[in-house]
Scaffold this motif. Structure first.
Motif, mmCIF file in Angstrom:
data_model
loop_
_atom_site.group_PDB
_atom_site.id
_atom_site.type_symbol
_atom_site.label_atom_id
_atom_site.label_comp_id
_atom_site.label_asym_id
_atom_site.label_seq_id
_atom_site.Cartn_x
_atom_site.Cartn_y
_atom_site.Cartn_z
ATOM 1 N N ASP A 1 -40.148 2.111 -26.684
ATOM 2 C CA ASP A 1 -42.145 2.027 -27.456
ATOM 3 C C ASP A 1 -42.559 1.703 -26.062
ATOM 4 O OD1 ASP A 1 -43.632 0.360 -27.898
ATOM 5 O OD2 ASP A 1 -43.090 -1.839 -28.401
ATOM 6 N N THR A 2 -43.613 2.763 -26.030
ATOM 7 C CA THR A 2 -44.274 3.330 -24.935
ATOM 8 C C THR A 2 -45.750 2.635 -25.163
ATOM 9 O OG1 THR A 2 -45.274 5.356 -25.319
ATOM 10 C CG2 THR A 2 -43.941 5.504 -24.274
ATOM 11 N N VAL A 3 -46.128 1.526 -25.908
ATOM 12 C CA VAL A 3 -47.209 1.181 -26.365
ATOM 13 C C VAL A 3 -47.918 0.516 -25.107
ATOM 14 C CG1 VAL A 3 -49.492 -0.356 -28.053
ATOM 15 C CG2 VAL A 3 -47.240 1.649 -28.288
ATOM 16 N N SER A 4 -49.000 0.037 -24.279
ATOM 17 C CA SER A 4 -49.484 -0.623 -23.285
ATOM 18 C C SER A 4 -50.446 -2.053 -24.203
ATOM 19 C CB SER A 4 -49.252 0.284 -22.614
ATOM 20 O OG SER A 4 -50.966 0.892 -22.709
ATOM 21 N N ALA A 5 -50.708 -2.426 -25.424
ATOM 22 C CA ALA A 5 -51.274 -2.989 -25.815
ATOM 23 C C ALA A 5 -50.867 -3.856 -26.274
ATOM 24 C CB ALA A 5 -52.107 -1.803 -26.608
ATOM 25 N N VAL A 6 -50.991 -4.891 -26.790
ATOM 26 C CA VAL A 6 -50.309 -5.856 -27.321
ATOM 27 C C VAL A 6 -50.228 -5.241 -28.657
ATOM 28 C CG1 VAL A 6 -50.451 -8.295 -28.219
ATOM 29 C CG2 VAL A 6 -51.576 -8.079 -26.199
ATOM 30 N N HIS A 7 -48.725 -5.697 -29.333
ATOM 31 C CA HIS A 7 -48.582 -5.216 -30.582
ATOM 32 C C HIS A 7 -47.758 -6.267 -30.847
ATOM 33 C CE1 HIS A 7 -46.589 -3.040 -28.364
ATOM 34 N NE2 HIS A 7 -45.160 -2.330 -28.395
ATOM 35 N N PRO A 8 -47.528 -5.810 -32.704
ATOM 36 C CA PRO A 8 -46.524 -6.668 -32.611
ATOM 37 C C PRO A 8 -44.956 -5.946 -32.810
ATOM 38 C CG PRO A 8 -47.964 -5.788 -34.775
ATOM 39 C CD PRO A 8 -48.128 -4.963 -33.716
ATOM 40 N N LEU A 9 -44.154 -6.279 -32.510
ATOM 41 C CA LEU A 9 -42.861 -5.798 -32.218
ATOM 42 C C LEU A 9 -41.375 -5.789 -33.669
ATOM 43 C CD1 LEU A 9 -41.433 -7.526 -29.066
ATOM 44 C CD2 LEU A 9 -42.156 -4.587 -29.348
ATOM 45 N N LEU A 10 -42.130 -6.874 -34.894
ATOM 46 C CA LEU A 10 -41.331 -6.985 -35.554
ATOM 47 C C LEU A 10 -40.942 -5.197 -36.617
ATOM 48 C CD1 LEU A 10 -39.463 -8.717 -37.735
ATOM 49 C CD2 LEU A 10 -41.287 -9.593 -38.379
ATOM 50 N N PRO A 11 -42.395 -5.143 -36.832
ATOM 51 C CA PRO A 11 -42.023 -3.649 -37.439
ATOM 52 C C PRO A 11 -41.277 -2.907 -36.407
ATOM 53 C CG PRO A 11 -44.569 -4.504 -37.028
ATOM 54 C CD PRO A 11 -43.951 -4.982 -36.824
ATOM 55 N N LEU A 12 -41.380 -3.054 -35.309
ATOM 56 C CA LEU A 12 -40.369 -1.539 -34.508
ATOM 57 C C LEU A 12 -38.879 -2.358 -34.629
ATOM 58 C CD1 LEU A 12 -42.230 -1.442 -31.410
ATOM 59 C CD2 LEU A 12 -42.324 0.129 -33.679
ATOM 60 N N LEU A 13 -38.379 -3.645 -34.898
ATOM 61 C CA LEU A 13 -37.279 -4.122 -34.643
ATOM 62 C C LEU A 13 -36.420 -3.620 -36.341
ATOM 63 C CD1 LEU A 13 -37.725 -7.788 -33.368
ATOM 64 C CD2 LEU A 13 -36.262 -5.736 -32.584
ATOM 65 N N ALA A 14 -37.969 -4.349 -37.505
ATOM 66 C CA ALA A 14 -37.033 -3.204 -38.563
ATOM 67 C C ALA A 14 -36.932 -1.717 -38.983
ATOM 68 C CB ALA A 14 -38.635 -3.586 -40.176
ATOM 69 N N LEU A 15 -37.203 -1.279 -38.262
ATOM 70 C CA LEU A 15 -36.283 0.420 -38.018
ATOM 71 C C LEU A 15 -35.205 0.730 -38.010
ATOM 72 C CD1 LEU A 15 -39.796 1.729 -37.023
ATOM 73 C CD2 LEU A 15 -38.779 1.988 -39.261
ATOM 74 N N LEU A 16 -34.721 -0.610 -36.975
ATOM 75 C CA LEU A 16 -33.709 -0.514 -36.509
ATOM 76 C C LEU A 16 -32.235 -1.331 -37.155
ATOM 77 C CD1 LEU A 16 -34.725 -1.990 -32.675
ATOM 78 C CD2 LEU A 16 -33.861 0.546 -32.905
ATOM 79 N N LYS A 17 -31.037 -0.034 -37.166
ATOM 80 C CA LYS A 17 -29.793 -0.525 -37.838
ATOM 81 C C LYS A 17 -29.381 -1.519 -37.146
ATOM 82 C CE LYS A 17 -28.734 4.884 -38.342
ATOM 83 N NZ LYS A 17 -27.965 5.572 -38.622
ATOM 84 N N LEU A 18 -28.595 -1.557 -37.298
ATOM 85 C CA LEU A 18 -27.418 -2.197 -36.875
ATOM 86 C C LEU A 18 -26.481 -2.325 -35.722
ATOM 87 C CD1 LEU A 18 -26.066 -5.459 -37.784
ATOM 88 C CD2 LEU A 18 -23.821 -3.778 -37.681
#
Length: 112
Positions: free
Chosen positions: A6-23
């Motif tokens: 994650d290279t975003v340097s602004a405030v953003h939600p992490l939940l959508p990124l976590l949802a993309l991750l496998k176990l």
């Protein structure tokens, strides 16, 4: 996905990124937002996911690098993709069918 950088340097939600991750997936952040990010714990625990970070330079160093690139006409080519194209992008990576770096347009992906 096994991991996300994650290279975003602004405030953003992490939940959508976590949802993309496998176990056992990993989210590595290298952007430095000016305010803390909200980190939902339940998806981490249930999915055995890890979040880490790496500081490769602050705003001053990043600005110096960008100024240097502008002064010397150093540019980059990218392929801008939306989040729903990530799996296709990963398949293309595995087939070496990539000419430019993929950059995920998170803001426009979430607004749909």
């Amino acid at each position: 996905m096994d991991y996300i950088i994650d290279t975003v340097s602004a405030v953003h939600p992490l939940l959508p990124l976590l949802a993309l991750l496998k176990l056992n997936g990993k989210l590595i952040t290298v952007g430095l937002p000016d305010k803390p990010l909200e980190l939902p714990i339940i998806p981490l625990v249930i999915g055995r996911k890890l979040v880490g970070g790496s500081d490769f330079g602050g705003i001053k160093e990043t600005q110096e690098m960008l100024d240097f690139c502008a002064e010397h006409n150093i540019t980059t080519d990218i392929e801008l993709i939306k989040m729903d194209y990530i799996n296709t992008a990963m398949k293309r990576l595995s087939k070496a069918d990539v000419k430019y770096r993929f950059v995920i347009d998170v803001a426009n992906s979430l607004s749909q």
